[in-house]
Design an enzyme around this catalytic site. Structure first.
Site, PDB file in Angstrom:
ATOM      1  N   ASP A 130     -16.722 -35.090 -29.606  1.00  0.00           N
ATOM      2  CA  ASP A 130     -16.344 -33.726 -29.253  1.00  0.00           C
ATOM      3  C   ASP A 130     -15.773 -33.662 -27.829  1.00  0.00           C
ATOM      4  O   ASP A 130     -15.459 -32.598 -27.325  1.00  0.00           O
ATOM      5  CB  ASP A 130     -17.515 -32.753 -29.434  1.00  0.00           C
ATOM      6  N   HIS A 131     -15.673 -34.837 -27.186  1.00  0.00           N
ATOM      7  CA  HIS A 131     -15.024 -34.873 -25.878  1.00  0.00           C
ATOM      8  C   HIS A 131     -13.787 -35.772 -25.864  1.00  0.00           C
ATOM      9  O   HIS A 131     -12.992 -35.698 -24.944  1.00  0.00           O
ATOM     10  CB  HIS A 131     -16.020 -35.322 -24.804  1.00  0.00           C
ATOM     11  N   ASP A 173     -20.802 -33.477 -20.223  1.00  0.00           N
ATOM     12  CA  ASP A 173     -22.211 -33.295 -20.570  1.00  0.00           C
ATOM     13  C   ASP A 173     -23.032 -34.120 -19.602  1.00  0.00           C
ATOM     14  O   ASP A 173     -22.645 -35.229 -19.254  1.00  0.00           O
ATOM     15  CB  ASP A 173     -22.477 -33.785 -22.005  1.00  0.00           C
ATOM     16  N   GLU A 215     -21.360 -27.603 -18.269  1.00  0.00           N
ATOM     17  CA  GLU A 215     -21.770 -27.352 -19.645  1.00  0.00           C
ATOM     18  C   GLU A 215     -23.017 -26.478 -19.619  1.00  0.00           C
ATOM     19  O   GLU A 215     -23.712 -26.402 -18.602  1.00  0.00           O
ATOM     20  CB  GLU A 215     -22.085 -28.677 -20.356  1.00  0.00           C
TER      21      GLU A 215
END
Lengths: 969, 600
Positions: free
Chosen positions: B72-73, B178, B203
């Protein structure tokens, strides 16, 4: 000036030459050299470039300068200093000045003015800083001179405005070290430097350079250390420094705040942004707690450490440090600790856990949640979870200290400590176990906590397990299930690690005696007795069964109803264990049993006195027998020795003393026996065989005296004299025996000379003790000394023989405490039948584990000896880190011994034993006799006195079965 | 006013497909380029057409920064660089660069091979994309171009995760990606220095959670495993290949070592072996304990953990098995689960969150009878445990990071809007900084007030510093000088030097003023009177009477002349340069008041 200087140089030169004559021995080596200052002067004048000069100075700095020429050297250096244009050379000179002023015995006040003068025209900042450093050295060397100090401080204040941080740094350091401490003194000296030192330093808290800020705080701390009471006003300044960008500043500021909080704990400070006020110590505590989550770990360690010593903090704040409100999705959640507690209090332990057990409960008000508490909240929770183990250890230590002073806090921090038992770093685990032990008086373990604690018993590290056993020794357990759980886990531990046997038994002993009422209901289950049926008798040699019995017997000691539950064999086992493991099994009052009469009188103390009396009486008896016939003397000595040895076995407290005296009497006995040999009456060389006994006796006495001197702790100089005296007698005996048995006189010359030297050195060393030795061998010998020196060896021998026979028996005074050094090898056990196989030429590591008692400086003296069957012996020096110190007078050696040998055809046993190395150089005599006497005799002592080294075996040898296999090709 | 513009293309008030555009001082930077787990259509990748409609991305973006290897990054990276077309530099740390392609390849395989999608990036594209990557070290300042520099900080979370500082001149942004503020068994805690950025983009996954101590969870986990193994049961731990799996492995490995346990631990092979290899290599990125002890033994060289073989599942006796995937929805973990589910001695531990609909989610919510494929009913008798091992910072951790970095503004991404709201309010309340939480596609503009550095000549500095009191760090100081703006640089120099450098002649600006005084006496007498008067009033200044009759006060010249028409009126000519304006005007006003009546 130059002329004057030269004159000085020559003066010194001649001065040293003069010294050659009056102090020949000490200055021998320096004779050929001219004075240091002269040489330096010549060198510096020769130097053509700054680099040259620097080289000369560097060389010069490598050698020490004698006190008397320091001043001259300083003058020359200063002279050169003014001429020098190069800053680096000036820097070196400045640093040399500092070094020279440090010379012991040199009083630097004579060079102070010059040193201050040099400051005036100096342009280079580095040199200035170095000069200030020199002044600092000078100032610290003159503690008794306030006016000098004032002047130095004044100078420092002047340079505080310098633009270089280095100079300001040094100035602050100087003010911190030398600034006036008493208010009164400051008033007397009406100079401007006497103005408030604290103010001057405080002004630099806001300096633009972080290094200077740090130096300012350090200087302030220095003032505090020297006894100045810091003003409370500094507190607010220091608080601002906590938010500094630089870690050194923050670290120092934390210290300063701590100091202030100790000075003014009860003052009231306002809380900013509210009208409330709190005690200063609480405020400081909160601030330091805040620093536990600082960005720099250095500061975190510092803060965590200091927290421990803030014991005046109010309990409300203290308990906040362990507080952390959990939430999940804005709903209040209970911590695992709270849940565990609740489970426990609801009576239901270890429920079938389901998902959502920890589901968040009530909603919380968003406004009330404070994410960054300004107070002490959760400081320890953070500290204990820190990423650096240094911080965690510091936090555990701090917890320990705080918990020791506050029982309620101890109760609260328990959960967290228990958690630390699972840290990834062993050191931290160990530390937290120790901490727990220290606070164990204040706490009672809940069952679930005990469960976690006991889980660690399976740890593979011996240190951890033993620490845990120690902890269990002094833990309070709340329920009988707890005791049962502990026992079960300990037995599990025992099966997994059989070597822990002793430690586990000991642990159970304390566990039993602490919780008799909790053990009572468990007894039938533990002994597996049945109301109707007889159960089989358990195996008496089973360590686990012994462990259970130790627990029960110790509980039974204070629980008289318990023996009623025992079955017959239990009583038999009791009798057996009471004998074999008397240190673990207490005497019990068992009704109706003749087998075990209770020999214990109500109090034990009067019991000790008779045995001590007995010891003294028997000694008196021995010392008084001067006029008995030789046969009688021998018999009496033999009996006394036997008595003493038996006494030592019975009374462990007196063992050291009894053994010591027995050894001494044994020596005496040997001497007497040797002297009564018939050989003395017969023409010498004919009875070569006969003298075997005499020479053996002499040798044994020598050995025993070394044992007496080095194996006992607590031996005083009075005893040492006697021991040395005995040794001298043995040497005399040796001399006589050799004289009788050897032909020719040449070898005797040397021996006689040596002996006489020894007598001489004995006299030097123990001159103060000689008056107590009336009528002794030495006393008589010294009277005859003039005759001895001049006479021939044969005559000397004759004289010696008669003196030996006529001399009286010296009374051995007993010291207060005397303990014999003992060692016990726990591992290897020597029971294994499986040989340790390894390929020849390679090495095998043998784990050695031993307990040492009453050994002074074990790191230096204890060696491991390995004896191979071929007679080859190997001496191993264990690393200092292999020794642990579990208690006063006790040591533990856990080390690895590397074995290697060429191939054998079949397995064979090697012997491992521990040796106590001694060196007569370190002899107790030399350290205990007055200093002056030592100094005199130091140089003149004959070489042998310095060189005797040897070893005394002091443990039972253990046999290890090994088998080096030939290497396969 | 200069401004920083931030537009999240993904992860704005959302978790997944992190992609944030930042414009700072004329530079455009894209932070992360992730995919969304929840979608299978176009929405899974960020909308790159937002960046530029028809121009090339390379012209618009100065660089792309990837914070760590989670999909997701970084999942959209090959699509972005190869299919949309971007040739500029991509920055990531060394471990990320090493592990990222493995995950991308895995992702590609699942989407293309298993789900049969077309028009997806290919293996070659992944390779080409990775060629554009520039690897950076921790705390290394990388000059992207002359003005833009970036610097990586340690972020915990997963191996190689980093926070990035993006700096142009005096303006800076810190992007956290994150991160994790509490250390775990294999990674340390995130750390950032007090860099005081203009904006901190953080985040906020756990914006409304404060977690319990890690130790309790670990202890619980170990206790459960230990108890089951002692009973002779089997333990199944479904995990994803990277990240938590390694942490749990280390945890169990050390525990086995410490407790001297003998039961075998297995790890399902595949991805993990490759990944473990990288963990072994990047020791510097792990925590203190592993870093310190790797000389004796690398903690990732597991002694007790062996590769798993399908056949082992039927072996008798206790064992622990890590199997992928983590939600029990397919693959090996599900197979093993089916085999072991029937025995109540066994246990399954779910170490993470499970998506609805998966077997993992079903058993966690307490379902004991599961319907498998082919209408077969599987009764779950084994124990089901849930342990949360998550590596994101909780609310406290986020606050702690903000405290460490001391930013002027905070922007929240990577979290749910409702939770962000709470955190936003808290941040504003505690730190008194403004906090933003833009949605996807929404642009936030932050005004900055950058300080502009100016070089000052040493001579001038020393000269000016010598005047007035000792310099005080806490107070601003007024200085006189000339600001030279030449060749894009600012310099403060003395006026003389400025004139010299610019080749200008010095001009003098003088003010002259006439003051009329009624005085019948002679001119020089008037002059003398004026002189005496001024001398009496201005004691601190040097007042001189020159032989030609004029008077000087410092550099101000005063001349007395008779009025051409009226001899009784004298005209005082006062002349001063503009530097002496203050004194000059004071003198004039003084003289205008007239001279005191002299007694003479």
């Amino acid at each position: 000036m130059a002329a004057h200087l030269k004159k000085r140089v020559y003066e010194e030169f001649t001065k040293v030459v003069q010294q050659q004559h009056d102090d020949l021995s000490t200055k021998k080596l320096r004779l050929t050299k001219p004075s240091k200052s002269a040489a330096l002067h010549v060198d510096l004048c020769k130097a053509t470039s700054p680099a040259d000069a620097l080289q000369y100075l560097l060389q010069f700095a490598r050698k020490p300068v004698e006190v008397e020429s320091v001043e001259g050297v300083v003058r020359i250096l200063l002279e050169h200093y003014y001429k020098e244009n190069d800053a680096s050379v000036r820097l070196k000179i400045a640093s040399l000045l500092g070094l020279l002023s440090k010379t012991a015995g040199f009083s630097p006040d004579c060079i102070m003015d010059d040193a201050i003068n040099t400051l005036q025209n100096e342009k280079s900042h580095q040199v200035l800083a170095q000069l200030l450093d020199t002044l600092l050295v000078i100032g610290t060397k003159l503690p008794e001179n306030p006016s000098v100090r004032m002047r130095l401080v004044e100078v420092a204040c002047k340079h505080l405005t310098d633009s270089s941080h280095g100079v300001r740094n040094k100035c602050l350091q100087l003010i911190g070290c030398l600034g006036p401490v008493e208010k009164g003194a400051a008033k007397e000296v009406e100079s401007q430097a006497a103005k408030d030192v604290q103010k001057i330093i405080g002004d630099h808290f806001n300096d633009q350079d972080p290094r200077v800020r740090t130096a300012a705080i350090k200087a302030m701390l220095q003032l505090h250390e020297r006894g100045l009471k810091l003003q409370q006003a500094i507190y607010s300044q220091a608080c601002k420094l906590l938010a500094d960008d630089y870690e050194q500043v923050r670290s120092a500021a934390v210290q300063l705040i701590w100091v202030l909080s100790q000075l003014y704990p009860e003052s009231i400070v306002p809380i900013p942004s509210s009208n409330e006020e709190i005690r200063l110590v609480d405020d400081a505590f909160g601030k330091i707690c805040h620093m536990v989550s600082d960005g720099s770990w250095v500061v975190r360690v510092q803060a965590a450490k200091l927290l421990g010593s803030m014991q005046q903090v109010s309990s409300h704040f203290l308990e906040q440090t362990l507080d952390k409100k959990l939430m999940s999705d804005l709903r209040r959640k209970r911590t695992a600790h709270e849940r565990a507690k609740e489970l426990y209090s609801s009576g239901e332990f270890s429920s079938g856990r389901k998902w959502g057990d920890d589901a968040p409960k009530e909603e919380i008000d968003t406004g009330a949640v404070n994410l960054i508490e300004s107070g002490a909240c959760g400081a320890f929770v953070h500290g204990l979870e820190d990423e650096m183990y240094e911080v965690r250890i510091a936090a555990v230590e701090a917890l320990c200290m705080l918990a020791q002073s506050s029982p309620s806090f101890a109760e609260k921090c328990l959960d967290f400590l228990v958690d630390m038992f699972n840290d990834e770093i062993e050191e931290v685990r160990l530390q937290s176990i120790h901490t727990m032990r220290k606070i164990s008086n204040n706490i009672t373990l809940r069952e679930d906590q005990l469960d976690t604690v006991l889980a660690v018993l399976e740890d593979s590290s011996r240190d951890i397990r033993e620490a845990l056993h120690e902890l269990l020794c002094c833990t309070n357990v709340s329920t009988k299930e707890g005791i049962h759980l502990a026992l079960v886990e300990l037995l599990k531990n025992l099966t997994k690690y059989p070597t822990d046997r002793e430690s586990i038994w000991k642990c159970l002993k304390f566990l039993g005696s602490r919780h008799p009422t909790l053990v009572l209901p468990l007894v039938p289950e533990l002994l597996s007795t049945h109301p109707f049926f007889d159960t089989p008798e358990p195996d008496m040699d089973d360590p686990a069964y012994i462990a259970v019995l130790v627990l029960i017997f110790n509980a039974a000691k204070s629980c008289p109803t318990m023996p009623a539950l025992f079955s017959d064999h239990t009583f038999r086992h009791y009798a057996y264990l009471r004998d074999s493991l008397s240190h673990l099994v207490p005497p019990l009052r068992l009704p109706g049993r003749k087998l075990v009469s209770s020999p214990v009188s109500p109090s034990i103390t009067p019991h000790e006195d008779p045995s001590q009396q007995f010891l003294h009486q028997s000694l008196e008896r021995v010392y008084n027998l001067q006029h008995l016939d030789p046969q009688g003397i021998q018999e009496l000595l033999e009996f006394t020795i036997r008595d003493l040895q038996r006494l030592g076995e019975l009374q462990s407290e007196l063992a050291g003393m009894a053994d010591f005296t027995a050894t001494y009497l044994q020596c005496q006995l040997l001497l007497i026996k040797a002297l009564q040999e018939k050989l003395w009456n017969v023409a010498a060389p004919l009875y070569l065989k006969q003298n075997a006994l005499a020479s053996a006796a002499a040798k044994q006495i020598l050995e025993e005296t070394y044992k007496m001197e080095f194996m006992y702790s607590g031996v005083e100089s009075r005893q040492v004299v006697i021991i040395h005296h005995m040794r001298l007698q043995a040497k005399a005996l040796q001399l006589i025996v050799t004289a009788r048995t050897t032909r020719g006189v040449e070898p005797l010359f040397g021996m006689c000379e040596k002996f006489l030297q020894e007598v001489d050195s004995f006299q030097r060393c123990f001159i103060s003790e000689l008056p107590h030795m009336q009528g002794s061998f030495v006393d008589k010998l010294l009277d005859l000394m003039p005759r001895l020196v001049t006479s021939k060896p044969s005559e000397v021998v004759k004289i010696l023989q008669t003196t030996l026979r006529q001399s009286t028996f010296l009374h051995l005074p007993l010291p207060e405490q005397l303990h014999r050094a003992t060692a016990n090898i726990i591992e290897p056990t020597g029971e294994s039948d499986n040989p340790l196989r390894f390929t020849s030429g390679l090495v095998v590591a043998l784990d050695v584990d031993a307990t040492l008692e009453h050994v002074q400086d074990p790191q230096g003296t204890v060696k491991v000896q390995v004896l191979y069957p071929d007679g080859q012996a190997q001496l191993i020096h264990p690393k200092p880190a292999d020794f642990r110190n579990p208690g006063p007078g006790r040591h533990r050696l856990i080390t690895q011994v590397y074995l290697s040998h060429t191939a054998w055809t079949e397995p064979c046993q090697i012997e491992v034993r521990l040796l106590l190395a001694y060196n007569s150089n370190r002899s107790k005599a030399s350290t205990r006799i007055p200093k002056s006497a030592w100094n005199e005799s130091l140089e003149a002592l004959p070489p042998f006195e310095n060189g005797i080294e040897g070893t005394i075996p002091f443990s039972k040898p253990v046999k290890v079965y090994i088998m080096p296999k030939p290497a396969r090709r | 006013m200069p401004e920083i513009k931030v537009t999240p293309l993904g992860a704005g008030q959302d978790v997944g497909r992190s992609c944030i555009l930042v414009s700072i001082a004329g530079k455009n930077v894209m932070l992360d380029c992730g995919m969304h787990m929840g979608y299978n259509d176009d929405r899974r990748f960020p909308d790159f057409s937002y960046i530029t409609q028809n121009g090339r991305l390379t012209d618009f973006l100065d660089c792309v920064i990837i914070s760590h290897f989670h999909l997701d990054h970084c999942g959209a990276l090959p699509y972005f660089s190869e299919m949309v077309g971007y040739d500029g530099p991509i920055y990531m740390t060394h471990p990320t660069k090493a592990i990222c392609p493995i995950l991308l390849e895995d992702y590609r395989k699942i989407t293309v091979d298993k789900k049969g999608e077309t028009n997806f990036f290919t293996s070659q594209m992944i390779k080409d994309c990775m060629k554009k990557v520039v690897a950076v070290h921790l705390h290394q300042t990388v000059q992207v171009d002359e003005e833009l520099e970036i610097k990586a900080y340690y972020a915990g979370h997963v191996l190689g995760a980093a926070m990035f500082q993006i700096k142009v001149g005096c303006e800076s942004v810190v992007y956290t990606g994150d991160y994790n503020m509490t250390p775990d068994r294999h990674l340390g805690a995130a750390w950032v220095d007090k860099c005081r950025p203009d904006l901190l983009i953080t985040e906020s996954t756990y914006a409304t959670t404060i977690r319990d101590s890690k130790r309790c969870r670990e202890r619980d986990f170990l206790k459960k495993v230990h108890e089951t193994v002692e009973r002779g049961g089997k333990v199944l731990i479904p995990v994803f290949a990277l990240g938590r799996a390694q942490e749990l492995c280390i945890l169990l490995e050390t525990f086995w070592e410490r407790m001297n346990l003998k039961a075998p631990i297995y790890f399902s092979t595949g991805l993990t072996e490759k990944a473990n290899h990288y963990y072994k290599l990047f020791i510097t990125w792990t925590n203190q304990k592993i870093r310190k002890t790797f000389v004796q033994r690398n903690m990732f060289e597991f002694k007790h953990i062996k590769a798993f073989d399908r056949a082992f599942a039927d072996n008798p006796g206790p064992m622990v098995v890590f199997a992928t995937p983590g939600m029990l929805h397919a693959g090996q973990s599900l197979q093993i689960f089916r085999k072991w589910a029937g025995n109540e001695k066994n246990m399954v531990i779910m170490p993470g969150y499970c998506v609805q609909g998966t077997v993992g989610h079903k058993i966690l919510s307490g379902q004991r009878k599961l319907e498998m494929e082919g209408r077969q009913i599987l009764e779950v008798k084994m124990q089901v445990e849930y342990m949360s091992f998550s590596a994101h910072a909780d609310a406290k951790g986020i606050m702690q990071l903000i405290r460490q970095a001391e930013p002027r503004n905070v922007l929240l991404v990577h979290g749910e809007a409702k939770k962000m709201e709470f955190l936003k309010q808290k941040i504003e309340q505690e730190f008194h900084v403004s906090c933003y939480m833009p949605a996807n596609g929404e642009t936030t503009t932050i005004l900055t007030n950058p300080s502009i550095p100016v070089d000052i000549s040493l001579g001038l500095l020393k000269r000016e510093a010598a005047i007035g009191p000792v310099p005080d760090a806490k107070k601003p100081k007024l200085m006189h000088g000339t600001l030279l703006m030449k060749d894009n640089s600012f310099r403060l120099v003395s006026p003389e030097q400025a004139l010299k450098e610019l080749g200008l002649a010095e001009h003098q600006l003088r003010f002259t003023c006439r003051v009329h005084i009624q005085d019948p006496r002679k001119e020089h007498e008037t002059g003398l009177r004026v002189y005496n008067h001024l001398k009496g009033v201005l004691k601190d200044y040097s007042v001189q009477h020159l032989p030609d009759g004029s008077i000087t006060v410092e550099s101000i010249l005063i001349q007395a002349t008779a009025h051409s028409e009226d001899q009784g009126t004298k005209v005082l000519l006062v002349s001063w340069t503009y530097q002496d304006e203050e004194l000059g005007s004071y003198l004039t006003s003084l003289l205008k008041k007239g001279l005191p009546q002299s007694t003479a």
